[in-house]
Design an enzyme around this catalytic site. Sequence first.
Site, PDB file in Angstrom:
ATOM      1  N   CYS A  97      83.494 -55.322  37.687  1.00 10.20           N
ATOM      2  CA  CYS A  97      82.049 -55.230  37.931  1.00 10.20           C
ATOM      3  C   CYS A  97      81.724 -53.763  38.184  1.00 10.20           C
ATOM      4  O   CYS A  97      82.199 -53.187  39.176  1.00 10.20           O
ATOM      5  CB  CYS A  97      81.662 -56.100  39.123  1.00 10.20           C
ATOM      6  N   CYS A 244      74.157 -52.781  34.316  1.00  8.80           N
ATOM      7  CA  CYS A 244      75.431 -53.487  34.135  1.00  8.80           C
ATOM      8  C   CYS A 244      76.521 -52.516  33.650  1.00  8.80           C
ATOM      9  O   CYS A 244      76.550 -52.144  32.472  1.00  8.80           O
ATOM     10  CB  CYS A 244      75.284 -54.661  33.166  1.00  8.80           C
TER      11      CYS A 244
HETATM   12  O1  PYC Z   1      77.783 -53.902  36.669  1.00 11.81           O
HETATM   13  O2  PYC Z   1      79.480 -54.675  35.509  1.00 11.81           O
HETATM   14  C1  PYC Z   1      78.463 -54.835  36.187  1.00 11.81           C
HETATM   15  C2  PYC Z   1      78.013 -56.212  36.464  1.00 11.81           C
HETATM   16  C3  PYC Z   1      78.561 -57.379  35.996  1.00 11.81           C
HETATM   17  C4  PYC Z   1      77.806 -58.418  36.511  1.00 11.81           C
HETATM   18  C5  PYC Z   1      76.807 -57.872  37.286  1.00 11.81           C
HETATM   19  N1  PYC Z   1      76.952 -56.523  37.238  1.00 11.81           N
END
Ligand code: PYC
Length: 327
Positions: A97, A244
């Site tokens: 994550c 993300c």
């Molecule tokens: O930032 O990799 C990330 C992530 C995955 C799910 C929520 N954030």
Amino acid sequence: MSQISSARATRRVHFIDSHTAGEPTRVILDGFPALPGATLADQRSALIRDFDAWRSLVNNEPRGNDVLVSALLLPPSEAGCVAGVIFFNNVGPLGMCGHGTIGVIATLAYLGRIEPGEHRLETPVGVVAATLHGDGRVSVQNVPAYRHQQAVTVQVPGLGDVRGDVAWGGNWFFLTDAGGEVLDASNVEALTDRAWRVRQALQAAGVTGANGAQIDHIELLGEVGGVSRNFVLCPGRAYDRSPCGTGTSAKMACLAADGLLAPGQRWVQESVIGTAFEGHYRWEDDAVHPTITGRAYITAQGELIVQPGDPFAWGIRAAPDVSVERG
Ligand code: PYC
């Protein structure tokens, strides 16, 4: 006997909350049961198999929420790592994550456990290195990312043919354009609906990541003002408020495979709420090694309390007596 009625003592779990570009992370400091296993991957399996009620207690309502990603700190098994960490959300564990790693580093700094510089963290999918900069930003050198399948077309009920790439960035992603949907916080319901339909269609069509792995993150992409913007739907149907980190890594792997992003070239990825990560990658051992940079802010510190007899000790969706008492 039910786990609720058999709980004899008040339980306490210490945590620190933060947000990275709007996406929350809850770092679990203590109070979680010890997970058996020699490696982090084994401990992750134990979490799934035997301690899922604890995952729900920490992450889900009424003590957490669907958007939250929790980070369970564990002693590392790899030499040179400052900690091991297992990330989990409202429905189960994640591989890596990105926003969560930035949250963990900011939390360790807040606790005075680390200083600016490079720190290695062990995750179930590999070791990542994170640099805490003097100004509080964090750069995460993620696990290698790659495109697994290019231009896969899937028939999506209500949407027709949808074409996209399957890529790994520490989690499995299907990356596709937003199909004309506006990539803006005011449109998250329509975006969620579209992404969820795509996810279900992929599953129905048997489209997977490597070794049959489920594609549990859907990334809808477009541009706003000449900058790439995404909407990432996470496994439990919550959308990522941040760009993300693993999704940005998967996107950079696809761009690299298409010859559209050179090693070292700067990539800016915006989220649906307009926050940004900066990225670039290094090409080494025939693989894309992504780095993403962002910043987390601490939002809360405290203890979760579970009193004996609480019917929602294990979350509002768990039936009071279905899970087994653990820890
Ligand atoms: O930032 O990799 C990330 C992530 C995955 C799910 C929520 N954030």
